[in-house]
Design a protein around this motif. Sequence first.
Motif, PDB file in Angstrom:
ATOM      1  N   SER A   1      -3.781  79.026  14.112  1.00 18.70           N
ATOM      2  CA  SER A   1      -3.538  77.637  14.502  1.00 18.70           C
ATOM      3  C   SER A   1      -3.097  77.517  15.959  1.00 18.70           C
ATOM      4  CB  SER A   1      -2.510  77.002  13.566  1.00 18.70           C
ATOM      5  OG  SER A   1      -1.310  77.733  13.586  1.00 18.70           O
ATOM      6  N   GLY A   2      -3.358  78.554  16.744  1.00 21.81           N
ATOM      7  CA  GLY A   2      -3.086  78.504  18.177  1.00 21.81           C
ATOM      8  C   GLY A   2      -1.707  79.014  18.522  1.00 21.81           C
ATOM      9  N   PRO A   3      -1.378  79.009  19.785  1.00 26.95           N
ATOM     10  CA  PRO A   3      -2.212  78.571  20.913  1.00 26.95           C
ATOM     11  C   PRO A   3      -3.352  79.559  21.165  1.00 26.95           C
ATOM     12  CG  PRO A   3      -0.181  79.529  21.735  1.00 26.95           C
ATOM     13  CD  PRO A   3      -0.083  79.509  20.229  1.00 26.95           C
ATOM     14  N   PHE A   4      -4.404  79.048  21.775  1.00 21.76           N
ATOM     15  CA  PHE A   4      -5.603  79.835  22.027  1.00 21.76           C
ATOM     16  C   PHE A   4      -5.733  80.130  23.515  1.00 21.76           C
ATOM     17  CE2 PHE A   4      -6.500  76.984  18.421  1.00 21.76           C
ATOM     18  CZ  PHE A   4      -6.526  77.946  17.423  1.00 21.76           C
ATOM     19  N   GLN A   5      -6.067  81.374  23.819  1.00 24.20           N
ATOM     20  CA  GLN A   5      -6.264  81.773  25.200  1.00 24.20           C
ATOM     21  C   GLN A   5      -7.739  81.937  25.527  1.00 24.20           C
ATOM     22  OE1 GLN A   5      -3.977  85.348  25.294  1.00 24.20           O
ATOM     23  NE2 GLN A   5      -2.034  84.262  25.448  1.00 24.20           N
ATOM     24  N   ARG A   6      -8.552  82.095  24.489  1.00 25.12           N
ATOM     25  CA  ARG A   6      -9.982  82.314  24.684  1.00 25.12           C
ATOM     26  C   ARG A   6     -10.781  81.353  23.810  1.00 25.12           C
ATOM     27  NH1 ARG A   6      -7.603  87.364  24.585  1.00 25.12           N
ATOM     28  NH2 ARG A   6      -7.924  88.569  26.490  1.00 25.12           N
TER      29      ARG A   6
ATOM     30  N   HIS B   1      -8.634  75.486  11.676  1.00 22.37           N
ATOM     31  CA  HIS B   1      -7.770  74.378  12.116  1.00 22.37           C
ATOM     32  C   HIS B   1      -8.378  73.693  13.346  1.00 22.37           C
ATOM     33  CE1 HIS B   1      -4.220  75.305   9.653  1.00 22.37           C
ATOM     34  NE2 HIS B   1      -4.474  76.572   9.890  1.00 22.37           N
ATOM     35  N   TYR B   2      -8.711  74.484  14.344  1.00 29.90           N
ATOM     36  CA  TYR B   2      -9.220  73.918  15.596  1.00 29.90           C
ATOM     37  C   TYR B   2     -10.575  73.238  15.384  1.00 29.90           C
ATOM     38  CZ  TYR B   2     -10.562  73.252  20.395  1.00 29.90           C
ATOM     39  OH  TYR B   2     -10.957  72.672  21.571  1.00 29.90           O
ATOM     40  N   CYS B   3     -11.484  73.902  14.682  1.00 33.46           N
ATOM     41  CA  CYS B   3     -12.832  73.344  14.502  1.00 33.46           C
ATOM     42  C   CYS B   3     -12.803  72.006  13.770  1.00 33.46           C
ATOM     43  CB  CYS B   3     -13.720  74.342  13.773  1.00 33.46           C
ATOM     44  SG  CYS B   3     -14.131  75.788  14.755  1.00 33.46           S
ATOM     45  N   VAL B   4     -11.994  71.928  12.717  1.00 35.05           N
ATOM     46  CA  VAL B   4     -11.893  70.668  11.977  1.00 35.05           C
ATOM     47  C   VAL B   4     -11.269  69.581  12.852  1.00 35.05           C
ATOM     48  CG1 VAL B   4     -10.740  69.530  10.029  1.00 35.05           C
ATOM     49  CG2 VAL B   4     -11.854  71.741   9.706  1.00 35.05           C
ATOM     50  N   ALA B   5     -10.166  69.916  13.519  1.00 41.13           N
ATOM     51  CA  ALA B   5      -9.474  68.921  14.355  1.00 41.13           C
ATOM     52  C   ALA B   5     -10.350  68.451  15.513  1.00 41.13           C
ATOM     53  CB  ALA B   5      -8.171  69.504  14.889  1.00 41.13           C
ATOM     54  N   ALA B   6     -11.021  69.368  16.191  1.00 37.40           N
ATOM     55  CA  ALA B   6     -11.869  68.987  17.330  1.00 37.40           C
ATOM     56  C   ALA B   6     -13.056  68.147  16.873  1.00 37.40           C
ATOM     57  CB  ALA B   6     -12.351  70.233  18.071  1.00 37.40           C
ATOM     58  N   THR B   7     -13.627  68.485  15.721  1.00 41.25           N
ATOM     59  CA  THR B   7     -14.755  67.705  15.208  1.00 41.25           C
ATOM     60  C   THR B   7     -14.321  66.293  14.839  1.00 41.25           C
ATOM     61  OG1 THR B   7     -15.861  69.696  14.407  1.00 41.25           O
ATOM     62  CG2 THR B   7     -16.519  67.606  13.405  1.00 41.25           C
ATOM     63  N   LEU B   8     -13.168  66.156  14.194  1.00 41.11           N
ATOM     64  CA  LEU B   8     -12.677  64.820  13.853  1.00 41.11           C
ATOM     65  C   LEU B   8     -12.324  64.017  15.109  1.00 41.11           C
ATOM     66  CD1 LEU B   8     -10.419  65.683  10.792  1.00 41.11           C
ATOM     67  CD2 LEU B   8     -12.643  64.517  10.764  1.00 41.11           C
ATOM     68  N   ALA B   9     -11.687  64.659  16.071  1.00 43.97           N
ATOM     69  CA  ALA B   9     -11.284  63.955  17.293  1.00 43.97           C
ATOM     70  C   ALA B   9     -12.488  63.544  18.135  1.00 43.97           C
ATOM     71  CB  ALA B   9     -10.348  64.837  18.118  1.00 43.97           C
ATOM     72  N   ARG B  10     -13.486  64.398  18.215  1.00 46.65           N
ATOM     73  CA  ARG B  10     -14.666  64.125  19.050  1.00 46.65           C
ATOM     74  C   ARG B  10     -15.794  63.450  18.277  1.00 46.65           C
ATOM     75  NH1 ARG B  10     -11.862  63.932  22.801  1.00 46.65           N
ATOM     76  NH2 ARG B  10     -10.986  65.774  23.742  1.00 46.65           N
ATOM     77  N   ARG B  11     -15.668  63.437  16.956  1.00 48.32           N
ATOM     78  CA  ARG B  11     -16.673  62.830  16.072  1.00 48.32           C
ATOM     79  C   ARG B  11     -18.043  63.467  16.204  1.00 48.32           C
ATOM     80  NH1 ARG B  11     -14.858  56.513  16.083  1.00 48.32           N
ATOM     81  NH2 ARG B  11     -12.718  56.978  15.522  1.00 48.32           N
TER      82      ARG B  11
ATOM     83  N   GLU C   1      -4.756  64.372  20.647  1.00 50.61           N
ATOM     84  CA  GLU C   1      -5.333  64.056  19.331  1.00 50.61           C
ATOM     85  C   GLU C   1      -5.715  65.329  18.581  1.00 50.61           C
ATOM     86  OE1 GLU C   1      -6.671  61.589  16.135  1.00 50.61           O
ATOM     87  OE2 GLU C   1      -5.107  61.553  17.632  1.00 50.61           O
ATOM     88  N   ILE C   2      -6.302  66.292  19.264  1.00 51.30           N
ATOM     89  CA  ILE C   2      -6.644  67.559  18.612  1.00 51.30           C
ATOM     90  C   ILE C   2      -5.365  68.261  18.171  1.00 51.30           C
ATOM     91  CG2 ILE C   2      -7.653  69.852  18.945  1.00 51.30           C
ATOM     92  CD1 ILE C   2      -9.754  68.541  20.745  1.00 51.30           C
ATOM     93  N   ALA C   3      -4.363  68.278  19.022  1.00 50.65           N
ATOM     94  CA  ALA C   3      -3.084  68.918  18.674  1.00 50.65           C
ATOM     95  C   ALA C   3      -2.453  68.244  17.453  1.00 50.65           C
ATOM     96  CB  ALA C   3      -2.134  68.864  19.865  1.00 50.65           C
TER      97      ALA C   3
ATOM     98  N   MET D   1      -4.435  69.187  14.334  1.00 49.23           N
ATOM     99  CA  MET D   1      -4.190  70.580  13.947  1.00 49.23           C
ATOM    100  C   MET D   1      -2.868  70.727  13.211  1.00 49.23           C
ATOM    101  SD  MET D   1      -5.649  72.890  17.059  1.00 49.23           S
ATOM    102  CE  MET D   1      -5.021  74.377  16.325  1.00 49.23           C
ATOM    103  N   ARG D   2      -1.868  69.985  13.632  1.00 51.73           N
ATOM    104  CA  ARG D   2      -0.563  70.054  12.969  1.00 51.73           C
ATOM    105  C   ARG D   2      -0.626  69.521  11.541  1.00 51.73           C
ATOM    106  NH1 ARG D   2       1.137  68.217  17.977  1.00 51.73           N
ATOM    107  NH2 ARG D   2       1.351  66.104  17.170  1.00 51.73           N
ATOM    108  N   THR D   3      -1.547  68.636  11.267  1.00 51.01           N
ATOM    109  CA  THR D   3      -1.643  68.035   9.928  1.00 51.01           C
ATOM    110  C   THR D   3      -2.677  68.729   9.043  1.00 51.01           C
ATOM    111  OG1 THR D   3      -3.252  66.387  10.649  1.00 51.01           O
ATOM    112  CG2 THR D   3      -0.927  65.785  10.824  1.00 51.01           C
TER     113      THR D   3
END
Length: 82
Positions: free
Chosen positions: A15-20, A29-39, A54-56, A59-61
């Motif tokens: 769940s991060g933080p991500f350096q790469r 976590h990131y893929c789902v959050a980024a897809t929802l935020a960016r649609r 919004e992505i952060a 990811m927390r939820t």
Amino acid sequence: MCSAAAINYPGCSASGPFQRILQAKMSIHYCVAATLARRTIAESNHRLLDLDPEIARLMRTTNLRRKILSLRNRIRAPRDRK
């Protein structure tokens, strides 16, 4: 819900933080959050490692839950033919 294999695969439950970028691509976590935020599902979603708010927040939820499949649900007996 995720399979146990998905959750246990290296990096997928991170769940991060991500350096790469690859770390973000592997993270459910990131893929789902980024897809929802960016649609959208897009390569550009993975270039946002500095995480917009919004992505952060998403990811927390996000919680990963294992979907437990019993053998009974996977194998079905053939139907009787009359």
